[in-house]
Design a protein around this motif. Structure first.
Motif: not given
Lengths: 96, 102
Positions: A50-58, A73-78, B88-96
């Motif tokens: 399965s693929f899902r998104i994990r969120s990383r905090r600041n 900064p916080q971000k989302r990673v596949p 892509y999942v952070n919605g910033q593909d072109s920006e970065v």
């Protein structure tokens, strides 16, 4: 194995599709996974994983060069989690 | 989203039948699995790499009882998403990308 090899292998097994057509389809397949994740959906493929998104905090990080403290900064990673079948297959155990 | 949904997307976007679409999805996944089974890394440009990693034997603990147990050496699959995918999942593909070229 690269994507090109993958396309090559898949196109050998599909009668009636050119390599170019297979390439388009394979690209579309991976794109649809990316799009689904980007829109917050998750993907579950039985027997594969399965693929899902994990969120990383600041978090506070450091510039390794200057030692200066910076905020990452916080971000989302596949994230991919292998399914049971795939896990056993890779570990050399018999499946099922 | 499941396998069928991916197949349906392919069916909607291009002129192949639902059956053909599902067959191709199966074929792609099967080919990936076969390669990983042989311990081979699979690199999908713009998506990421599936890597087979060998883990050494290590000691673990049963978290419930605190009992120490041996964890046998094993091989596991990890997925390392490509930069493009992460952006892509952070919605910033072109920006970065434009920041990197500075």
């Amino acid at each position: 194995m690269t994507k090109t090899d993958l396309i090559e292998k898949v196109s050998l097994k599909t009668a009636g599709l050119t390599k170019k057509q297979t390439e388009i389809i394979v690209n579309m397949l991976f794109d649809s996974i990316k799009e689904a994740l980007a829109s917050g959906d998750k993907i579950e493929i039985r027997g594969f994983g399965s693929f899902r998104i994990r969120s990383r905090r600041n978090r506070e990080g450091r510039n390794p060069k200057t030692g200066e403290s910076v905020v990452v900064p916080q971000k989302r990673v596949p994230f991919f989690k292998a399914g049971k079948d795939l896990k056993e297959l890779v570990d050399g155990k018999t499946v099922g | 989203m499941k396998k069928v949904d991916i197949a349906n997307e392919l069916y909607e976007k291009i002129g192949i039948s639902k059956k053909e679409a599902l067959d191709i999805v199966e074929l792609v996944l099967g080919t990936l699995k076969e390669s990983l089974k042989n311990g081979e890394t699979v690199k999908i440009a713009g998506f990421g790499n599936f890597v087979v990693r060998k883990k050494r034997e290590r000691k673990g603990r049963n978290p419930k009882t605190g009992e120490e147990i041996g964890i046998s050496p094993r091989q596991v699959v990890t997925f390392r998403p490509s930069h493009i995918f992460k952006q892509y999942v952070n919605g910033q593909d072109s920006e970065v990308r434009s920041q990197k070229s500075k």
